[in-house]
Scaffold this motif. Structure first.
Motif, PDB file in Angstrom:
ATOM      1  N   ALA A   1       0.766  -1.164  -0.089  1.00 30.29           N
ATOM      2  CA  ALA A   1      -0.041  -0.014   0.107  1.00 30.29           C
ATOM      3  C   ALA A   1       0.848   1.121  -0.002  1.00 30.29           C
ATOM      4  CB  ALA A   1      -0.917  -0.057   1.172  1.00 30.29           C
ATOM      5  N   LEU A   2       1.709   1.305   0.659  1.00 29.10           N
ATOM      6  CA  LEU A   2       3.009   2.492   0.799  1.00 29.10           C
ATOM      7  C   LEU A   2       3.522   2.584  -0.457  1.00 29.10           C
ATOM      8  CD1 LEU A   2       4.374   2.114   4.388  1.00 29.10           C
ATOM      9  CD2 LEU A   2       3.066   3.761   3.388  1.00 29.10           C
ATOM     10  N   ASN A   3       3.906   1.697  -1.014  1.00 27.04           N
ATOM     11  CA  ASN A   3       4.485   1.600  -2.377  1.00 27.04           C
ATOM     12  C   ASN A   3       3.529   2.322  -3.603  1.00 27.04           C
ATOM     13  OD1 ASN A   3       6.799   1.188  -4.167  1.00 27.04           O
ATOM     14  ND2 ASN A   3       5.673  -0.756  -4.767  1.00 27.04           N
ATOM     15  N   GLN A   4       2.415   1.828  -3.444  1.00 29.77           N
ATOM     16  CA  GLN A   4       1.241   2.166  -4.428  1.00 29.77           C
ATOM     17  C   GLN A   4       1.102   3.802  -4.033  1.00 29.77           C
ATOM     18  OE1 GLN A   4      -0.333   0.898  -6.936  1.00 29.77           O
ATOM     19  NE2 GLN A   4       1.006  -0.859  -6.805  1.00 29.77           N
ATOM     20  N   LEU A   5       1.263   4.061  -2.740  1.00 25.15           N
ATOM     21  CA  LEU A   5       0.959   5.555  -2.560  1.00 25.15           C
ATOM     22  C   LEU A   5       2.097   6.268  -3.183  1.00 25.15           C
ATOM     23  CD1 LEU A   5      -0.639   7.728  -0.977  1.00 25.15           C
ATOM     24  CD2 LEU A   5       0.488   7.044   0.991  1.00 25.15           C
ATOM     25  N   ARG A   6       3.337   6.015  -2.821  1.00 27.56           N
ATOM     26  CA  ARG A   6       4.455   6.533  -3.575  1.00 27.56           C
ATOM     27  C   ARG A   6       4.509   6.704  -4.937  1.00 27.56           C
ATOM     28  NH1 ARG A   6       8.282   3.121  -1.626  1.00 27.56           N
ATOM     29  NH2 ARG A   6       7.971   3.819   0.511  1.00 27.56           N
ATOM     30  N   GLN A   7       4.101   5.608  -5.651  1.00 32.15           N
ATOM     31  CA  GLN A   7       4.032   5.749  -7.097  1.00 32.15           C
ATOM     32  C   GLN A   7       2.864   6.761  -7.438  1.00 32.15           C
ATOM     33  OE1 GLN A   7       3.231   1.793  -8.512  1.00 32.15           O
ATOM     34  NE2 GLN A   7       5.239   1.081  -8.136  1.00 32.15           N
ATOM     35  N   GLY A   8       1.625   6.765  -6.675  1.00 33.36           N
ATOM     36  CA  GLY A   8       0.720   7.746  -7.078  1.00 33.36           C
ATOM     37  C   GLY A   8       0.995   9.242  -6.918  1.00 33.36           C
ATOM     38  N   VAL A   9       1.936   9.380  -5.762  1.00 31.06           N
ATOM     39  CA  VAL A   9       2.425  10.695  -5.298  1.00 31.06           C
ATOM     40  C   VAL A   9       3.497  11.204  -6.443  1.00 31.06           C
ATOM     41  CG1 VAL A   9       3.945  12.005  -3.829  1.00 31.06           C
ATOM     42  CG2 VAL A   9       1.983  10.486  -2.988  1.00 31.06           C
ATOM     43  N   GLN A  10       4.287  10.205  -6.984  1.00 31.60           N
ATOM     44  CA  GLN A  10       5.330  10.549  -7.874  1.00 31.60           C
ATOM     45  C   GLN A  10       4.801  10.772  -9.321  1.00 31.60           C
ATOM     46  OE1 GLN A  10       8.627  10.747  -7.712  1.00 31.60           O
ATOM     47  NE2 GLN A  10       8.450  11.705  -9.308  1.00 31.60           N
ATOM     48  N   TYR A  11       3.654  10.024  -9.770  1.00 35.85           N
ATOM     49  CA  TYR A  11       2.915  10.305 -10.808  1.00 35.85           C
ATOM     50  C   TYR A  11       2.472  11.792 -10.946  1.00 35.85           C
ATOM     51  CZ  TYR A  11      -0.721   9.975 -14.565  1.00 35.85           C
ATOM     52  OH  TYR A  11      -1.467  10.346 -15.717  1.00 35.85           O
ATOM     53  N   ILE A  12       1.848  12.402  -9.878  1.00 33.44           N
ATOM     54  CA  ILE A  12       1.073  13.425  -9.692  1.00 33.44           C
ATOM     55  C   ILE A  12       2.392  14.316  -9.808  1.00 33.44           C
ATOM     56  CG2 ILE A  12       0.009  15.282  -7.985  1.00 33.44           C
ATOM     57  CD1 ILE A  12      -1.426  12.814  -6.922  1.00 33.44           C
ATOM     58  N   VAL A  13       3.445  14.133  -9.148  1.00 34.90           N
ATOM     59  CA  VAL A  13       4.666  15.384  -9.137  1.00 34.90           C
ATOM     60  C   VAL A  13       4.947  15.271 -10.783  1.00 34.90           C
ATOM     61  CG1 VAL A  13       7.058  15.588  -8.665  1.00 34.90           C
ATOM     62  CG2 VAL A  13       5.274  14.978  -6.802  1.00 34.90           C
ATOM     63  N   ASP A  14       5.093  14.098 -11.329  1.00 37.63           N
ATOM     64  CA  ASP A  14       5.563  14.297 -13.124  1.00 37.63           C
ATOM     65  C   ASP A  14       4.371  14.611 -13.911  1.00 37.63           C
ATOM     66  OD1 ASP A  14       7.762  12.646 -12.026  1.00 37.63           O
ATOM     67  OD2 ASP A  14       7.073  10.939 -12.584  1.00 37.63           O
ATOM     68  N   LEU A  15       3.205  14.650 -13.708  1.00 34.91           N
ATOM     69  CA  LEU A  15       2.374  15.283 -14.198  1.00 34.91           C
ATOM     70  C   LEU A  15       2.154  16.796 -14.126  1.00 34.91           C
ATOM     71  CD1 LEU A  15      -0.010  15.373 -16.187  1.00 34.91           C
ATOM     72  CD2 LEU A  15      -1.593  14.873 -14.289  1.00 34.91           C
ATOM     73  N   ASN A  16       2.326  17.153 -12.957  1.00 33.35           N
ATOM     74  CA  ASN A  16       2.548  18.496 -12.681  1.00 33.35           C
ATOM     75  C   ASN A  16       3.800  19.341 -13.286  1.00 33.35           C
ATOM     76  OD1 ASN A  16       1.610  20.995 -11.074  1.00 33.35           O
ATOM     77  ND2 ASN A  16       3.482  20.733 -10.040  1.00 33.35           N
ATOM     78  N   LYS A  17       4.783  18.602 -13.237  1.00 31.37           N
ATOM     79  CA  LYS A  17       6.115  19.066 -14.079  1.00 31.37           C
ATOM     80  C   LYS A  17       5.834  19.360 -15.569  1.00 31.37           C
ATOM     81  CE  LYS A  17      10.979  17.716 -14.953  1.00 31.37           C
ATOM     82  NZ  LYS A  17      11.658  16.520 -15.140  1.00 31.37           N
ATOM     83  N   GLU A  18       5.086  18.217 -16.021  1.00 31.28           N
ATOM     84  CA  GLU A  18       4.771  18.769 -17.451  1.00 31.28           C
ATOM     85  C   GLU A  18       3.866  19.451 -17.682  1.00 31.28           C
ATOM     86  OE1 GLU A  18       6.305  16.777 -19.850  1.00 31.28           O
ATOM     87  OE2 GLU A  18       7.207  15.445 -18.614  1.00 31.28           O
ATOM     88  N   MET A  19       3.011  19.839 -16.981  1.00 31.05           N
ATOM     89  CA  MET A  19       1.940  20.697 -17.055  1.00 31.05           C
ATOM     90  C   MET A  19       2.632  22.227 -16.879  1.00 31.05           C
ATOM     91  SD  MET A  19      -0.417  19.286 -18.201  1.00 31.05           S
ATOM     92  CE  MET A  19      -1.494  20.726 -18.608  1.00 31.05           C
ATOM     93  N   VAL A  20       3.519  22.324 -15.847  1.00 30.49           N
ATOM     94  CA  VAL A  20       4.063  23.624 -15.620  1.00 30.49           C
ATOM     95  C   VAL A  20       5.151  23.855 -16.660  1.00 30.49           C
ATOM     96  CG1 VAL A  20       5.746  24.628 -14.088  1.00 30.49           C
ATOM     97  CG2 VAL A  20       4.351  23.368 -12.810  1.00 30.49           C
ATOM     98  N   SER A  21       5.755  22.995 -17.367  1.00 29.39           N
ATOM     99  CA  SER A  21       6.623  23.273 -18.571  1.00 29.39           C
ATOM    100  C   SER A  21       5.675  23.760 -19.521  1.00 29.39           C
ATOM    101  CB  SER A  21       7.306  22.019 -18.935  1.00 29.39           C
ATOM    102  OG  SER A  21       8.225  21.515 -18.102  1.00 29.39           O
ATOM    103  N   ILE A  22       4.503  23.191 -19.783  1.00 28.22           N
ATOM    104  CA  ILE A  22       3.664  23.544 -21.002  1.00 28.22           C
ATOM    105  C   ILE A  22       3.149  25.078 -20.460  1.00 28.22           C
ATOM    106  CG2 ILE A  22       1.499  23.296 -21.983  1.00 28.22           C
ATOM    107  CD1 ILE A  22       1.978  20.245 -21.455  1.00 28.22           C
TER     108      ILE A  22
END
Length: 171
Positions: free
Chosen positions: A8-29
């Protein structure tokens, strides 16, 4: 139960990382376009809808769109180009970045509009299915020859056919 907790912690960590990565792309755009937060949020919703339709992640769509946004394409053109380059990538068994670059080169070499790229992908797939070649080989060759071909009066249909024939015969 300890394994479940770590899972569960690993899934949560992956979810948070996904949000961080998506935010990074959207900020670049946002930095490239100069758009407001509301415009970028609306764009993200559009990317999410496209991602669902194309069976991709929203992050992948956003990352792919950055290439087209940097070229000065509108949101509508970008959506068309992402869709067509994704189709080309999937049908041609290509990396998404290679597909985007090849489609951009072909589009620029033949001075095509975004709306015309769907026809290009269809032609490449048709030649792939009829000859002993691949969409990747065709698009790579066209990527490097489109501008020269256009300058000497060879249209996209003939160039694709020439490349398909040469590729098939030289196997």
């Amino acid at each position: 139960t300890l394994g479940l907790m770590y899972g569960a912690l690993n899934q949560l960590r992956q979810g948070v990382q996904y949000i961080v990565d998506l935010n990074k792309e959207m900020v670049s755009i946002q930095l490239v376009t100069g758009g407001t937060k509301e415009e970028i949020d609306s764009l993200a919703m559009g990317y999410n809808a496209l991602a669902k339709e194309m069976k991709l992640s929203t992050k992948d769509v956003a990352a792919g769109s950055l290439e087209f946004v940097r070229q000065g394409k509108t949101a509508e053109e970008t959506a068309i180009l992402i869709r067509n380059s994704t189709i080309m990538s999937k049908l041609g068994n290509m990396e998404a970045a290679d597909s985007s670059e090849a489609l951009t080169s072909i589009m620029n070499g033949f001075k095509l509009e975004a709306e015309e790229t769907g026809d290009v992908v269809s032609k490449l797939v048709a030649i792939d299915n009829a000859a002993a070649t691949s969409v990747q080989e065709l698009s790579t060759a066209m990527r490097y020859s489109a501008n020269s071909a256009q300058q000497v009066g060879v249209d996209i249909n003939h160039l694709a056919a020439y490349i398909g024939t040469v590729s098939s015969v030289t196997r």
